[in-house]
Design a protein around this motif. Structure first.
Motif, mmCIF file in Angstrom:
data_model
loop_
_atom_site.group_PDB
_atom_site.id
_atom_site.type_symbol
_atom_site.label_atom_id
_atom_site.label_comp_id
_atom_site.label_asym_id
_atom_site.label_seq_id
_atom_site.Cartn_x
_atom_site.Cartn_y
_atom_site.Cartn_z
ATOM 1 N N ALA A 82 -6.419 -7.694 9.943
ATOM 2 C CA ALA A 82 -7.909 -8.565 10.056
ATOM 3 C C ALA A 82 -8.404 -6.970 9.798
ATOM 4 O O ALA A 82 -9.503 -7.191 8.598
ATOM 5 N N ASN A 83 -8.650 -6.184 10.404
ATOM 6 C CA ASN A 83 -9.853 -4.999 10.438
ATOM 7 C C ASN A 83 -8.772 -4.321 10.006
ATOM 8 O O ASN A 83 -9.768 -2.847 9.342
ATOM 9 N N LEU A 84 -8.025 -4.076 9.399
ATOM 10 C CA LEU A 84 -7.585 -3.327 8.266
ATOM 11 C C LEU A 84 -7.962 -2.735 6.538
ATOM 12 O O LEU A 84 -8.559 -2.209 6.680
ATOM 13 N N PHE A 85 -8.261 -3.918 6.958
ATOM 14 C CA PHE A 85 -9.021 -4.162 5.290
ATOM 15 C C PHE A 85 -10.389 -4.212 5.134
ATOM 16 O O PHE A 85 -11.280 -4.751 6.236
ATOM 17 N N THR A 86 -10.875 -3.571 4.757
ATOM 18 C CA THR A 86 -12.505 -3.592 4.517
ATOM 19 C C THR A 86 -12.716 -4.363 2.693
ATOM 20 O O THR A 86 -12.447 -4.106 2.042
ATOM 21 N N PRO A 87 -13.950 -5.216 3.662
ATOM 22 C CA PRO A 87 -14.040 -6.300 2.304
ATOM 23 C C PRO A 87 -14.878 -5.371 1.219
ATOM 24 O O PRO A 87 -15.941 -4.958 1.840
ATOM 25 N N THR A 88 -15.077 -5.798 -0.117
ATOM 26 C CA THR A 88 -15.914 -5.415 -1.446
ATOM 27 C C THR A 88 -16.290 -6.556 -1.077
ATOM 28 O O THR A 88 -16.560 -7.786 -1.741
ATOM 29 N N LEU A 89 -18.067 -6.795 -0.513
ATOM 30 C CA LEU A 89 -18.719 -7.431 -0.684
ATOM 31 C C LEU A 89 -19.903 -7.575 -1.802
ATOM 32 O O LEU A 89 -20.585 -6.403 -2.287
ATOM 33 N N SER A 90 -20.342 -8.969 -2.443
ATOM 34 C CA SER A 90 -22.077 -8.724 -2.812
ATOM 35 C C SER A 90 -22.476 -8.695 -2.557
ATOM 36 O O SER A 90 -22.980 -9.035 -1.295
ATOM 37 N N PRO A 91 -23.821 -8.704 -2.909
ATOM 38 C CA PRO A 91 -25.495 -8.505 -2.555
ATOM 39 C C PRO A 91 -25.856 -9.610 -1.240
ATOM 40 O O PRO A 91 -25.643 -10.525 -2.013
ATOM 41 N N VAL A 92 -26.041 -9.121 -0.317
ATOM 42 C CA VAL A 92 -26.852 -10.072 0.673
ATOM 43 C C VAL A 92 -27.627 -11.151 0.031
ATOM 44 O O VAL A 92 -28.651 -11.028 -0.463
ATOM 45 N N GLY A 93 -27.699 -12.471 0.842
ATOM 46 C CA GLY A 93 -27.761 -13.171 -0.155
ATOM 47 C C GLY A 93 -28.005 -14.046 -1.128
ATOM 48 O O GLY A 93 -28.551 -14.899 -1.311
ATOM 49 N N CYS A 131 1.055 -6.988 0.923
ATOM 50 C CA CYS A 131 -0.416 -6.723 0.271
ATOM 51 C C CYS A 131 -0.224 -5.408 0.080
ATOM 52 O O CYS A 131 -0.821 -3.916 -1.121
ATOM 53 N N SER A 132 1.085 -4.369 0.726
ATOM 54 C CA SER A 132 1.325 -2.901 0.377
ATOM 55 C C SER A 132 2.572 -2.697 -0.004
ATOM 56 O O SER A 132 3.113 -1.859 -0.030
ATOM 57 N N GLY A 133 3.544 -3.668 0.281
ATOM 58 C CA GLY A 133 4.790 -3.297 0.160
ATOM 59 C C GLY A 133 5.760 -2.662 1.436
ATOM 60 O O GLY A 133 6.846 -2.329 1.427
ATOM 61 N N ALA A 134 4.983 -2.721 2.552
ATOM 62 C CA ALA A 134 5.681 -2.364 3.447
ATOM 63 C C ALA A 134 5.461 -2.933 4.990
ATOM 64 O O ALA A 134 4.289 -4.308 4.849
ATOM 65 N N SER A 135 6.203 -3.117 5.656
ATOM 66 C CA SER A 135 6.242 -4.275 7.057
ATOM 67 C C SER A 135 5.728 -3.244 7.938
ATOM 68 O O SER A 135 5.771 -4.000 9.206
ATOM 69 N N ARG A 136 5.068 -2.266 7.905
ATOM 70 C CA ARG A 136 4.358 -1.927 8.715
ATOM 71 C C ARG A 136 3.459 -1.302 8.423
ATOM 72 O O ARG A 136 3.841 -0.325 7.472
ATOM 73 N N VAL A 137 2.180 -0.606 9.704
ATOM 74 C CA VAL A 137 1.197 -0.003 8.641
ATOM 75 C C VAL A 137 1.504 1.594 9.028
ATOM 76 O O VAL A 137 2.279 1.710 10.418
ATOM 77 N N PRO A 138 1.713 2.496 8.318
ATOM 78 C CA PRO A 138 2.074 3.819 8.348
ATOM 79 C C PRO A 138 1.241 4.626 9.528
ATOM 80 O O PRO A 138 0.326 3.831 10.240
ATOM 81 N N LEU A 139 2.536 5.216 10.025
ATOM 82 C CA LEU A 139 1.288 6.226 11.718
ATOM 83 C C LEU A 139 0.040 6.639 10.586
ATOM 84 O O LEU A 139 -0.809 6.987 12.035
ATOM 85 N N SER A 140 0.139 7.165 10.282
ATOM 86 C CA SER A 140 -1.003 8.051 9.427
ATOM 87 C C SER A 140 -1.950 7.711 8.508
ATOM 88 O O SER A 140 -2.935 7.350 8.443
ATOM 89 N N PHE A 142 -2.836 4.236 5.787
ATOM 90 C CA PHE A 142 -2.082 3.954 3.670
ATOM 91 C C PHE A 142 -3.170 5.350 3.608
ATOM 92 O O PHE A 142 -4.326 5.799 3.744
ATOM 93 N N PRO A 143 -3.025 5.764 2.538
ATOM 94 C CA PRO A 143 -3.611 7.006 1.597
ATOM 95 C C PRO A 143 -4.776 6.286 1.256
ATOM 96 O O PRO A 143 -5.769 7.543 1.528
ATOM 97 N N GLU A 144 -5.018 5.310 1.108
ATOM 98 C CA GLU A 144 -6.406 4.402 0.340
ATOM 99 C C GLU A 144 -6.740 3.973 1.701
ATOM 100 O O GLU A 144 -5.515 2.617 1.714
ATOM 101 N N PRO A 145 -7.413 3.440 2.120
ATOM 102 C CA PRO A 145 -8.194 2.223 3.067
ATOM 103 C C PRO A 145 -7.596 0.917 1.947
ATOM 104 O O PRO A 145 -8.476 0.479 1.135
ATOM 105 N N CYS A 165 -0.079 -0.621 -4.565
ATOM 106 C CA CYS A 165 -0.395 0.461 -4.793
ATOM 107 C C CYS A 165 -1.763 1.065 -4.413
ATOM 108 O O CYS A 165 -1.813 2.455 -3.406
ATOM 109 N N SER A 166 -2.831 0.562 -4.688
ATOM 110 C CA SER A 166 -3.945 0.492 -3.921
ATOM 111 C C SER A 166 -3.895 -0.022 -2.668
ATOM 112 O O SER A 166 -5.357 -0.010 -1.835
#
Length: 197
Positions: A82-93, A131-140, A142-145, A165-166
């Protein structure tokens, strides 16, 4: 005689007259398995680190690299995902923002149910694979958040969509949790056949 070929490769094929001879054979076998057999692999590993310019860093800062080389990965939790993903949100209200907030709550509740084992045949790692094709979060990382996007449910599209990909997950704006949960389960179940005809 059964071990003669293996002992010959190790250089330990000797006639054993007493316990001291046996100890010598055991010592040679240990050296072969613990040192000689791994020497070429360790040399290649060091050469690879040299090629990347990391060997000096590893030698100077062994504790910084300890997790990467010696510790097994920690199991992925619902909170991690849940904390890994950043939501793209519409304007407040806006009305859409209200729907997005509800969907985020559905998303987090659903992840908790997955973690608790309440979703048949779905693990937290399976959600990351969707979501990513990976079963674990890479140590470094993902290239893009990783991002969460949202879309309105239509008659033709009510399932989550993922761009591996993204590392973007597009969640449908279902009005109730049951519909959201069904859609997520179906999407994860189908993600295992990604790329198969």
């Amino acid at each position: 005689m059964a071990a003669a070929e293996t002992l010959g490769v190790m250089g330990a094929l000797k006639f054993i007259n007493n316990l001291e001879d046996r100890d010598v054979v055991v010592q040679i076998a240990l050296q072969f398995y613990l040192e000689d057999r791994l020497a070429q692999a360790l040399t290649q590993f060091k050469e690879g680190l040299l090629t990347l310019g990391l060997l000096d860093e590893v030698m100077c800062n062994p504790r910084a690299f300890q997790r990467a080389f010696t510790q097994p990965p920690l199991p992925l939790t619902a909170t991690d995902l849940a904390n890994l993903f950043t939501p793209t949100l519409s304007p407040v209200g806006s009305n859409r923002r209200r729907l997005e907030n509800r969907t985020i709550a559905h998303w987090r509740d659903w992840l908790l149910e997955v973690e608790e084992g309440n979703m048949d045949h779905v693990q937290v790692e399976d959600v990351l694979v969707l979501c990513s094709g990976a079963s674990r979060v890479p140590l470094s990382g993902f290239p893009e958040p990783p991002m969460l996007d949202f879309f309105l449910v239509t008659d033709s599209n009510s399932l989550p969509l993922a761009n591996t990909c993204s590392v973007t997950l597009r969640l449908p704006l279902h009005s109730n949790y049951a519909d959201f949960s069904r859609a997520m389960q179906l999407a994860v179940a189908c993600s295992g056949v990604f790329g198969c005809a």
